[in-house]
Design a protein around this motif. Structure first.
Motif, short mmCIF file in Angstrom:
data_model
loop_
_atom_site.label_atom_id
_atom_site.label_comp_id
_atom_site.label_asym_id
_atom_site.label_seq_id
_atom_site.Cartn_x
_atom_site.Cartn_y
_atom_site.Cartn_z
N UNK A 28 12.04 14.98 -26.39
CA UNK A 28 11.15 15.87 -27.26
C UNK A 28 10.20 14.87 -28.19
N UNK A 29 9.01 15.52 -27.99
CA UNK A 29 7.92 14.60 -28.59
C UNK A 29 7.32 15.31 -29.57
N UNK A 30 7.17 14.71 -30.75
CA UNK A 30 6.67 15.09 -32.02
C UNK A 30 5.26 14.54 -32.06
N UNK A 31 4.29 15.33 -32.29
CA UNK A 31 2.77 14.88 -32.66
C UNK A 31 2.11 15.48 -33.51
N UNK A 32 1.04 14.98 -34.06
CA UNK A 32 0.23 15.53 -35.19
C UNK A 32 -0.89 16.46 -34.57
N UNK A 33 -1.13 17.58 -35.29
CA UNK A 33 -2.25 18.19 -34.98
C UNK A 33 -3.44 17.90 -35.60
N UNK A 34 -4.72 17.85 -34.94
CA UNK A 34 -5.85 17.51 -35.30
C UNK A 34 -6.05 15.93 -35.05
N UNK A 35 -4.85 15.01 -35.12
CA UNK A 35 -5.15 13.61 -34.76
C UNK A 35 -4.83 13.36 -33.18
N UNK A 36 -3.96 14.30 -32.80
CA UNK A 36 -3.37 14.19 -31.39
C UNK A 36 -2.31 13.04 -31.30
N UNK A 37 -1.78 12.39 -32.16
CA UNK A 37 -1.16 11.17 -32.12
C UNK A 37 0.26 11.62 -31.98
N UNK A 38 0.87 10.91 -31.21
CA UNK A 38 2.69 10.90 -30.92
C UNK A 38 3.03 10.03 -32.49
N UNK A 39 4.13 10.84 -33.05
CA UNK A 39 4.53 10.23 -34.14
C UNK A 39 6.09 9.83 -34.28
N UNK A 40 6.84 10.74 -33.13
CA UNK A 40 8.34 10.40 -32.88
C UNK A 40 8.68 11.08 -31.63
N UNK A 41 9.74 10.40 -31.29
CA UNK A 41 10.44 10.77 -29.85
C UNK A 41 11.99 11.21 -30.17
N UNK A 42 12.59 12.03 -29.43
CA UNK A 42 14.08 12.27 -29.39
C UNK A 42 14.53 12.44 -27.91
N UNK A 43 15.20 11.58 -27.35
CA UNK A 43 15.87 11.83 -26.14
C UNK A 43 16.85 12.73 -26.33
N UNK A 44 16.77 13.55 -25.23
CA UNK A 44 17.69 14.88 -25.10
C UNK A 44 18.24 14.72 -23.76
N UNK A 45 19.43 15.30 -23.44
CA UNK A 45 20.26 15.45 -22.34
C UNK A 45 20.66 16.79 -21.52
N UNK A 46 20.14 16.80 -20.33
CA UNK A 46 19.24 16.32 -19.66
C UNK A 46 18.28 17.31 -18.99
N UNK A 47 17.09 16.86 -18.63
CA UNK A 47 16.05 17.72 -18.13
C UNK A 47 15.61 19.04 -19.09
N UNK A 48 15.34 18.68 -20.39
CA UNK A 48 14.79 19.84 -21.25
C UNK A 48 13.82 20.76 -20.57
N UNK A 49 14.10 22.01 -20.67
CA UNK A 49 13.20 23.20 -20.39
C UNK A 49 12.52 23.54 -21.70
N UNK A 50 12.94 24.66 -22.19
CA UNK A 50 12.22 25.27 -23.34
C UNK A 50 12.72 24.45 -24.56
#
Length: 677
Positions: free
Chosen positions: A420-442
């Motif tokens: 799961x990737x966290x990003x900022x609205x307006x600047x469109x920059x990725x600010x954080x990532x969290x590995x999940x297990x496995x093959x996340x859908x929604x």
């Protein structure tokens, strides 16, 4: 003591106990490493005995056809709500009162595929009144009443195949909206499959949803023959618009995994449904003959019925200018999500290397200035550069779905890179990532698709579990993971298995629902045709080869509890009323040899089970739901004699009940309605 205090106390005691026994050092020497970080995570999901979770989470059961309800943050399964499949646990779809809910124009369908739960909204915020969910295989939508956690209404959708982009709601719940995943001939008839481009069309269905018991198709929009995947309503400045992702603009019909992924860009369809309402009012919609069923539970009798519908109003964008616009979007977009302000339209292309974000205000400007590349079946395709607000660069592999925390950040699931990737609205920059297990859908944030998210958690709904739990043969449990998003960095808190395949989920604070729960049905208000309010009203009646038994259930007996005179060849209907008027005093009923093993009867309800005895014998029946210390004694017998037997039809009643019946028979007949007025 507060729940937070209980959590801290329990965690401290746990760590102290480990240290005192030497297990803490032993664990550190090898295997998983307990730590204060792990202890902190445990405290955040710990719900002490007797305490409640903060949120209700509603998850689709996928191939189970049902909805499951979990508490958050504990991850505890609270309930399975049957919707599109029979449910042996309580007899849904087996009892005569509930069977009509599973009727369609294609017959009785006892098992379907449910994908997307959607909470009703007021002012663009979940309100806890109803939950809607779709059936994917035979397209339908259902309404669940959240005062009872029961399915009350199911509407079949014509001119549709694969009801996947469904049933997303408008901010006022005036409509829920369902799009066809698979384009089909409209009307669907026998044509060559290779005539796809000439004969196959898509449809978008707008369904009235704000009046229980009256769901119906307000209008449908005829679309080009693409695949329509998901949808979300606009809000704030974009209120009055609806956005659908679509793919297979190639209109491929063989080897779609290859042939429907050739184009660099597919489309998000932007639909001005206020314009649609105006065109319908102006008579621009055509009446199209169809057949579909509306199934609903009568609120007074608590018995489901069906009504057949024979026409829908169909709008063609060529007859209603300004109705639909296409926004080019890379590549094979799956999700389309609208941020809380209503300005940004996030489209996640499954095969794209970026996350494209469209601007609603720029879209309006592009329409005004006619920034159009081409026109498809009356639908202008706007220029990509004219609508795009920005692109999230290098977000990960396989972006699918985005939800929002209400603090200016978006969270996107990455199917291929499992994160799961966290990003900022307006600047469109990725600010954080969290590995999940496995093959996340929604993924799901409580209220994360609304105007005011409760941005405390994100739930990752994982398609494959691998080694997260004890192995269970070739098929493993589905998985969810609870992640804390209250701070700058995401923190993994909990794994918990889920039932079925939870394609999507919605959640809201428990306080919006908990205090409005129906605890029992008032027997005095029951008006069903087979309700039995007392032992004196019970009995047995024959009509030809049909035998009806009216019976009460109360802690801890049935009345009548001995039946004679039933014959082989009879069809017997047991109408059982639970006359207890107390919360969670539920009775069950089963009779030996019945094809339906069980039904559950909530307090104040009447449920009916059909039984066809096959041979002369004495058949016991009993209560299947533990109800009291004398639950085992709650039973009876049905005697079945050969066909043509002279054994009289009888149902025993107590002397007191018999005297009540005798007194009632000596009373004068009631005066005709209106007499003496």
């Amino acid at each position: 003591m507060t729940r937070e205090t209980l959590k801290r106390t329990a965690t401290a005691a746990f760590v102290t106990a480990l240290a005192g026994t030497g297990l803490l050092l032993a664990c550190r020497a090898g295997g998983p490493q307990p730590s204060l970080v792990m202890g902190d995570a445990a405290s955040k999901v710990y719900v002490a005995p007797g305490s409640y979770d903060d949120y209700y989470a509603f998850m689709s059961g996928g191939f189970s056809g049902q909805v499951t309800v979990y508490g958050l943050p504990s991850g505890r399964l609270l309930k399975t709500i049957p919707v599109f499949s029979q449910f042996p646990e309580n007899g849904f779809g087996y009892t005569e009162e509930t069977k009509p809910l599973l009727q369609t124009t294609r017959g009785f369908i006892p098992w379907d595929d449910s994908h997307h739960p959607e909470l009703s909204q007021t002012g663009g915020v979940p309100d806890g009144r109803w939950l809607f969910i779709n059936a994917n295989n035979t397209p339908r939508v259902a309404r669940l009443d959240l005062t009872r956690f029961e399915t009350d209404e199911i509407l079949e959708i014509p001119n549709s195949a694969g009801g996947h982009a469904s049933p997303f709601t408008t901010p006022d719940t005036k409509y829920i909206v369902s799009a066809t995943r698979f384009s089909v001939p409209v009307p669907n008839t026998d044509v060559p499959i290779d005539s796809y481009r000439q004969n196959f069309r898509g449809t978008l269905s707008f369904i009235t949803a704000d009046q229980p018991g009256k769901m119906d198709i307000a209008f449908q929009i005829l679309m080009p023959g693409y695949n329509y995947d998901l949808g979300h309503a606009g809000k704030g400045p974009s209120d009055g618009w609806f956005f659908f992702s679509s793919y297979n603009t190639e209109q491929a019909y063989t080897k779609q995994e290859l042939n429907s992924s050739q184009n660099d860009k597919d489309y998000v369809a932007a639909v001005n449904y206020r314009r649609a309402e105006a065109c319908v009012a102006e008579g621009k919609a055509k009446a199209v003959p169809v057949n579909y069923l509306h199934n609903y539970v009568d609120p007074s009798t608590r018995v489901a019925g069906s009504e057949r519908k024979t026409s829908v109003r169909m709008l063609d964008p060529r007859d209603c200018t300004g109705l639909v616009y296409y926004l080019p979007t890379p590549k094979s977009p799956h999700g389309v999500d609208i941020d809380p302000t209503g300005e940004y339209i996030v489209a996640s292309g499954k095969l794209a290397t970026v996350i494209p974000v469209h601007s609603f205000s720029k879209m309006l400007k592009a329409i005004e200035t006619q920034q159009v590349d081409t026109v498809v079946d009356g639908i202008p395709v706007l220029k990509y550069a004219a609508t795009i607000a920005g692109e999230v660069q290098k977000p990960g592999l396989g972006p699918l779905h985005t939800e929002f925390d209400g603090k200016g950040y978006a969270y996107t699931s990455m199917f291929i890179s499992s994160e799961i990737v966290k990003w900022k609205l307006g600047t469109w920059e990725v600010v954080d990532r969290m590995p999940v297990y496995y093959s996340v859908g929604h993924l799901m944030i409580p209220g994360g698709d609304s105007r005011k998210p409760w941005g405390q958690y994100v739930v990752s709904l994982n398609k494959i579990t691998k080694d997260r739990y004890l192995p269970t043969g070739p098929e493993l449990a589905q998985s969810a993971q609870l992640i804390d998003i209250s701070g700058d960095k995401m923190k993994m808190l909990l794994d918990f298995p889920t039932a079925g395949e939870p394609h999507y989920a919605q959640a809201l604070p428990a306080s919006l629902i908990r205090e409005r729960q129906v605890k029992f049905f008032r027997l005095a208000d029951a008006t069903g045709p087979d309700v039995t309010r007392s032992e004196a009203e019970g009995g047995i009646r024959r009509t030809g080869k049909r035998v009806d038994v009216k019976m009460i259930a109360i802690r801890s007996h049935f009345a009548p509890d001995n039946l004679e005179g039933i014959q082989v060849g009879d069809t017997v209907y047991f109408h059982v009323t639970n006359i207890d008027q107390d919360w969670d005093i539920v009775h069950g009923f089963a009779v030996m040899g019945a094809q339906n093993a069980n039904m559950v009867i909530p307090p104040g309800e009447t449920r009916t089970i059909k039984w066809v005895p096959q041979a002369p014998a004495v058949y016991p029946f009993y209560c299947t739901d533990f109800c009291s210390a004398l639950h085992q004694e709650m039973s009876g017998y049905a005697r079945v004699s050969p066909a043509g037997s002279s054994v009289p039809l009888t149902a025993n009643v107590s002397p007191r009940a018999a005297s009540q019946v005798a007194r009632m028979e000596t009373l004068p007949a009631p005066a005709p309605a209106g007499a003496g007025q």
